[in-house]
Design an enzyme around this catalytic site. Sequence first.
Site, short mmCIF file in Angstrom:
data_model
loop_
_atom_site.label_atom_id
_atom_site.label_comp_id
_atom_site.label_asym_id
_atom_site.label_seq_id
_atom_site.Cartn_x
_atom_site.Cartn_y
_atom_site.Cartn_z
N GLU A 160 51.64 -24.04 20.25
CA GLU A 160 50.47 -24.54 20.95
C GLU A 160 50.94 -25.13 22.28
O GLU A 160 51.83 -25.99 22.31
CB GLU A 160 49.74 -25.61 20.14
CG GLU A 160 49.08 -25.05 18.88
CD GLU A 160 48.38 -26.11 18.07
OE1 GLU A 160 47.21 -25.90 17.70
OE2 GLU A 160 49.02 -27.15 17.80
N ASP A 163 52.99 -21.90 14.33
CA ASP A 163 52.24 -22.20 15.55
C ASP A 163 53.12 -22.44 16.76
O ASP A 163 54.09 -23.19 16.70
CB ASP A 163 51.42 -23.49 15.38
CG ASP A 163 50.29 -23.36 14.39
OD1 ASP A 163 49.87 -22.24 14.13
OD2 ASP A 163 49.84 -24.40 13.88
N GLU A 213 51.04 -20.61 8.11
CA GLU A 213 50.85 -20.53 9.56
C GLU A 213 52.11 -20.95 10.30
O GLU A 213 52.82 -21.87 9.87
CB GLU A 213 49.67 -21.42 9.96
CG GLU A 213 49.22 -21.30 11.40
CD GLU A 213 47.91 -22.06 11.62
OE1 GLU A 213 46.98 -21.91 10.80
OE2 GLU A 213 47.81 -22.80 12.62
#
Length: 300
Positions: free
Chosen positions: A116, A114, A112
């Site tokens: 955010e 990310d 993953e």
Amino acid sequence: MKKRASPMASLFFISALAAAFHSSSEAAASSQSPFEDNFSIMWSENHFKTSEDGNTWFLSLDKETGCGFQTKQRYRFGWFSMKLKLVGGDSAGVVTAYYMCSENGAGPERDELDFEFLGNRTGQPYLIQTNVYKNGVGGREMRHMLWFDPTEEFHSYSILWNDHQIVFFVDRVPIRVFKNNGEKNDFFPNEKPMYLFSSIWNADDWATRGGLEKTDWKKAPFVSSYKDFSVDGCQWEDPYPACVSTTTKKWWDQYQAWHLTDSQKMDFAWVQRNLVIYDYCKDTDRYPKLPAECSLSPWG
């Protein structure tokens, strides 16, 4: 903590930014098409809307639920970009996530990458948290401030991913560089193809001041906006795609994409000096023995 850098630093940054990315901008020409050509709704379709022309997309969060979408295709390496405008006003507790992941759910073996975006009380700056997972192991968080208000206009958020480095960009400015050491390791995700996702959800147990600031549901619905999805990457085909990383036929896998350019290094240095709030590689309380990747220089 200062919200803005000094005027001199800002002028230096602007001049450096103007000189950066001419070659990569041309190489990463957009392949834009309507939402349904690229994406599927993951949940709560009634919390998803589009503009009349179909070119802008909106995800909303209320006390009942949030919403999310994902690409129909998986990719292994390339350039991935989207323009976002984040929730305005009081967004404490709200997280807009924009990320790549090898699985539809948060599986225990996932890779993953990310972005955010952590909401905040009115008047306080948004923070960006980035993270990298390999085989389900993350804990590689960095947090940055921004040099603009991400709720007023659309800004681009992009990921360059090849076998040598992963670079997180904001408006073509590299804010984080995650290097590979060229050996078999347990930190650099380079084997599994990934979908691209975005979602909006409530995370007031941790997102704003460690969970001290809770979501004010009287301000709902909270809406994040999207447009101009661009991808120039290796589309995965089972059992193995033709555009594997070792071919170097694509700009994002050629030598100049293995390292930051000189102008990118100027921008990156400015970000490092002015905008980094947290770096796990400097958190010796959390990691008395720093992870192996922390010894790799982002400048090389």
